[in-house]
Design a protein around this motif. Structure first.
Motif, PDB file in Angstrom:
ATOM      1  N   TYR A   1      42.973  51.402  37.874  1.00 36.68           N
ATOM      2  CA  TYR A   1      42.326  51.266  36.565  1.00 36.68           C
ATOM      3  C   TYR A   1      42.648  52.453  35.658  1.00 36.68           C
ATOM      4  CZ  TYR A   1      39.402  47.332  38.119  1.00 36.68           C
ATOM      5  OH  TYR A   1      38.948  46.111  38.562  1.00 36.68           O
TER       6      TYR A   1
ATOM      7  N   ASP B   1      41.835  51.699  31.996  1.00 40.51           N
ATOM      8  CA  ASP B   1      40.434  51.363  31.743  1.00 40.51           C
ATOM      9  C   ASP B   1      39.580  52.439  32.407  1.00 40.51           C
ATOM     10  OD1 ASP B   1      37.812  50.319  31.756  1.00 40.51           O
ATOM     11  OD2 ASP B   1      38.545  48.255  31.816  1.00 40.51           O
TER      12      ASP B   1
ATOM     13  N   ILE C   1      46.118  50.334  34.483  1.00 41.30           N
ATOM     14  CA  ILE C   1      45.443  49.395  33.586  1.00 41.30           C
ATOM     15  C   ILE C   1      44.849  50.115  32.380  1.00 41.30           C
ATOM     16  CG2 ILE C   1      43.575  47.684  33.442  1.00 41.30           C
ATOM     17  CD1 ILE C   1      44.080  47.015  36.361  1.00 41.30           C
TER      18      ILE C   1
ATOM     19  N   TYR D   1      49.397  43.957  38.600  1.00 40.34           N
ATOM     20  CA  TYR D   1      48.111  44.641  38.701  1.00 40.34           C
ATOM     21  C   TYR D   1      46.941  43.688  38.916  1.00 40.34           C
ATOM     22  CZ  TYR D   1      50.952  48.411  36.759  1.00 40.34           C
ATOM     23  OH  TYR D   1      51.936  49.343  36.544  1.00 40.34           O
ATOM     24  N   ASP D   2      47.019  42.492  38.329  1.00 43.05           N
ATOM     25  CA  ASP D   2      45.932  41.529  38.516  1.00 43.05           C
ATOM     26  C   ASP D   2      45.774  41.165  39.990  1.00 43.05           C
ATOM     27  OD1 ASP D   2      45.381  41.487  35.831  1.00 43.05           O
ATOM     28  OD2 ASP D   2      46.510  39.660  35.420  1.00 43.05           O
TER      29      ASP D   2
END
Length: 216
Positions: free
Chosen positions: A142, A148, A146, A114-115
């Motif tokens: 996101y 977020d 992730i 994912y980064d």
């Protein structure tokens, strides 16, 4: 059984690539080279939402280590890495290949890196700041991967700022407000905004809004 799983994964990758291709076809070409701080209209209440998008100087490091965290068979990992290598190769000579950056981010998401997906999609946004695609992709990443919601909301809002003619993104943002943030007022307003800005292509948004309370 293993062969069946490999075939299924290949089909998933093929479908993902096809979807990316559709998005790329809709892209509004731009010669912009970077993005800095920009103001994003806050959907719903007429206020303003400030989003700080990281300024990107230079292209991402294409030699960065690829991290596979998704549950995949060894053969599937090998195939994914080979495909990633094929996508990267043209970028070494021409870093302005928008579709390659978008597809590269999609493969990174698929393998669980994912980064790297964030890095590549942000760079895609930097070289095509008028395209909603990287921001919408970041919103999905996101929100669902992730986890977020703040960054997901900002990404969707930015996608709508540059692509107000995309009913799909209004629906995604409405889902974020409705199911993740439990804010029915904002969710309904997003749907209304999408309908108002896309009167001839918002049948699904109208249906969701008309049946909103009945489905709660």
């Amino acid at each position: 059984m293993a062969k069946v799983r490999i075939v299924v994964l290949i089909l998933i990758v093929a479908v993902a690539s096809a979807i990316v291709g559709v998005f790329i076809y809709k892209d509004i070409k731009s010669t912009g080279n970077e993005i800095t701080i920009r103001e994003v209209g806050k959907t719903g209440d007429g206020g303003q939402h400030q989003e700080k998008i990281e300024e990107i100087n230079g292209k991402p490091d294409l030699t960065r280590k690829v991290v596979i965290t998704a549950a995949m068979l060894e053969e599937s990992k090998k195939q994914a890495l080979e495909k990633i290598g094929q996508i990267i190769e043209p970028l070494k000579g021409d870093p302005n290949l928008f579709s390659n950056w978008v597809e590269l981010g999609s493969y990174m998401k698929l393998i669980g890196d994912y980064d790297s997906a964030v890095v590549y999609w942000k760079y895609a946004a930097a070289i095509r700041p008028k395209s909603f695609i990287p921001f919408a992709n970041l919103g999905d990443l996101y929100l669902h991967n992730i986890k977020d919601t703040v960054k997901a909301e900002k990404s969707y809002l930015t996608a709508l700022m540059v692509g107000p003619d995309q009913p799909m993104v209004y629906e995604k943002l409405a889902e974020l407000y409705r199911y993740f943030l439990k804010d029915d007022t904002k969710a309904k307003q997003v749907l209304r905004d999408g309908i108002a800005k896309n009167p001839s292509a918002s049948e699904r948004l109208k249906y969701i809004l008309d049946h909103y309370d009945a489905n709660n």
